[in-house]
Write an enzyme that holds these catalytic residues in place. Structure first.
Site, PDB file in Angstrom:
ATOM      1  N   GLY A 116      30.430  52.400  46.638  1.00 43.92           N
ATOM      2  CA  GLY A 116      31.462  53.260  46.084  1.00 43.92           C
ATOM      3  C   GLY A 116      32.764  52.512  45.909  1.00 43.92           C
ATOM      4  O   GLY A 116      32.752  51.314  45.644  1.00 43.92           O
ATOM      5  N   GLU A 117      33.892  53.224  46.020  1.00 45.86           N
ATOM      6  CA  GLU A 117      35.248  52.673  45.860  1.00 45.86           C
ATOM      7  C   GLU A 117      35.558  52.341  44.405  1.00 45.86           C
ATOM      8  O   GLU A 117      36.684  51.990  44.076  1.00 45.86           O
ATOM      9  CB  GLU A 117      35.461  51.379  46.673  1.00 45.86           C
ATOM     10  N   GLY A 118      34.530  52.386  43.527  1.00 42.32           N
ATOM     11  CA  GLY A 118      34.694  51.913  42.161  1.00 42.32           C
ATOM     12  C   GLY A 118      34.084  50.543  41.935  1.00 42.32           C
ATOM     13  O   GLY A 118      34.159  50.010  40.820  1.00 42.32           O
TER      14      GLY A 118
END
Lengths: 380, 380
Positions: free
Chosen positions: A341-343
């Site tokens: 995640g996080e981008g």
């Protein structure tokens, strides 16, 4: 970047006038501003591809991405999707009380500080590709250190309710989170971003994401529930049961906003707003993993067709990611077994989109380069 | 980036002393200089991954790539694979006389001029990621315009023989082409490159590539033969038959050098040398599509194990690409339906390797960032 797919078998009632769900919001305003994909620009990009010094179609999905960028921007060749910004929306989840993750909620705030200090994976990867990182507190429960540089402190509330037993958010909170996402997208574009990437942080957020994906695709919880940051078989079975309880709580006749409010999350709602805001601004939006896929599925139910303006950065190893993207007819650009995640997966895919645009802008044509074309054969 | 795989069922006789095939060459010298992958550096990189602020293993194959970069360089964290150079080796193929491609051989020289002018796909993509392009004439048949800037004019001969009826190259020519590749790799590294990418251009070169892949993997021609730049069913059947004739010509007891000379190509031999030269210099080598896969398979037969130092940039839509990579136990980083060659798929994969190294160099640890680790659970 879309493929044909069967119509959804959704738990959600079809909505004849979706805008009525969120009328009077900033979200409603931008949703109403979305213009159709530009078929002429797409056709011009496809025709241009065929004049460039390469066999027709030989750049595969990079060519399709270039055509899609032209359709989004309404011009061929399309502008380079640069500079790019990844907005990381953070929020906490009451459902952690059910023991669905081994990580404490405090880690959300700690990771927000890490993002602001530039030490997290998304920071490193964004620097590597020249993207900016914007960090938004959409609903973190714990205190975030006061010296978190650049943090947008816009918590709608400090963490959601426990979706296993109660609505995650009220409808007003949900609309506020959608509007927050729109506002961030508009600010990023006003600050010069020409490509928006989705980022997310929230301990426990694979649980609401899986619940939303189950609700919007009609798939059973067991299909869409994954190990998140790393849980054992026992915790996975428990997490699946928690998601089943959440789905069972959904009132009959729920519309998309009801579903989002009941079993969603603050950062997920904000991401849905961010996606719609980016689409309305006609910049390409690249979605990351399973949290973003849940947000995109939500956005596409609130604003039907909005996913056709987006790129899927990658297929997460969380099972809900592939299921949500397939439901939307999106083929991810990368498939590297990421589940952070996080981008991170969106940022890793960015150079591919920039390459797709550069090909259309910079490659020589057969005529200009004096290269002989092959005999007229069917394009492959 | 390697996986277990069954031992090859090759048409090629096993070679007890492979170096004897090419003794006295520059290729032999560098092959003898290759040092083992550094298991300690790999272990240190893996251990470092587990201290970084992310769930263990959550960056998937990016983590594996970082560990592999450390093993290649012999240090953890590994140096960034930058700057990078893609060397595009060009050569022509006598087998075009058999009608295996609709493109005339003259296009090889025209595309070399296009590379030197910066207008081809590989130029555009290399600029996009900050890589340099080096263009090498390893054996182009037609005249290349005199003003091709930067071209290394090192043709071993002007195109190969027609491998359907005669050896593509003599053994001496084959050794000269291997040495040319080594020399180019050494020059690129001397000029500062810290990552080498393979590029190729040669009308007709999917035919020798498929033939080499069939010979080295033991697969039938029909499995490994593809449509190259775009041919119809009739031409595909004919191309397959041509490759079967070439394979039938291989003398019993052929060793790897015999095979390369008989059914290979000048730019393919040079690529094999370039790969081995890069490996000996301890820089990561990223291979492109089916031509490069054939060269890597050749290199790995000449210098067993050399593919374990390499990264597969992508899986080409040419069937031989996936077959060759699977035979070598390499999992490609990208799978975008590319079939252009030139090095385009290797260049597109470069940012992923640079990201893999950056993560190990720049991410904060749990301790440094003050982020709480989850309870001790089995790593996933």
């Amino acid at each position: 970047m879309t493929t044909d797919h069967d119509p959804p078998a959704s738990r959600v009632h079809s909505v004849r006038n979706p805008h009525a769900m969120y009328s009077g919001t900033r979200f409603a305003d931008v949703a109403a501003r979305i213009v159709p994909l530009d078929a002429d620009a797409a056709a011009a990009a496809a025709a241009r591809h065929d004049r460039l010094t390469k066999p027709r179609g030989s750049l595969g999905r990079l060519e399709a991405a270039g055509v899609q960028l032209a359709a989004i921007a309404g011009t061929s060749p399309p502008p380079l999707p640069a500079p790019a910004t990844v907005a990381v929306f953070a929020g906490d989840h009451g459902v952690v009380a059910e023991g669905v993750t081994p990580w404490p909620s405090e880690v959300t705030a700690q990771m927000v500080a890490n993002f602001c200090a530039g030490g997290a994976a998304v920071n490193v990867l964004a620097r590597q590709v020249g993207a900016s990182v914007v960090v938004v507190d959409a609903g973190v429960a714990s205190d975030i250190p006061v010296d978190a540089p650049g943090l947008l402190r816009r918590a709608v509330r400090r963490g959601t309710g426990n979706l296993a037993v109660e609505p995650a958010m009220s409808h007003d909170e949900t609309r506020a989170a959608l509007d927050l996402g729109v506002e961030v997208a508009e600010q990023c574009v006003a600050d010069g971003a020409r490509c928006l990437l989705t980022g997310d942080m929230g301990i426990g957020n694979t649980t609401p994401s899986a619940a939303l994906i189950a609700a919007f695709t009609g798939r059973p919880a067991v299909d869409v529930t994954g190990r998140g940051t790393g849980i054992d078989d026992g915790m996975l079975a428990h997490k699946t049961a928690v998601i089943e309880r959440a789905l069972a709580r959904l009132p009959a006749g729920s519309d998309a906003l009801d579903v989002l409010a009941n079993i969603g999350g603050l950062e997920i709602a904000a991401l849905a707003g961010y996606i719609v805001g980016g689409v309305a601004a006609r910049v390409p939006v690249v979605v990351d993993g399973v949290i973003a896929a849940a947000a995109l599925l939500t956005a596409d139910t609130l604003v039907p067709g909005v996913s056709r303006y987006c790129f899927a950065g990658h297929r997460s190893s969380e099972p809900g990611s592939g299921i949500a993207l397939a439901h939307l007819g999106l083929e991810p650009l990368l498939d590297l077994g990421l589940r952070l995640g996080e981008g991170t997966g969106a940022v890793l895919a960015l150079p591919l989109l920039q390459a797709a645009a550069a090909v259309l802008n910079e490659m020589a044509t057969f005529d200009a380069a004096g290269v002989t074309e092959k005999d007229a054969l069917p394009s492959t």
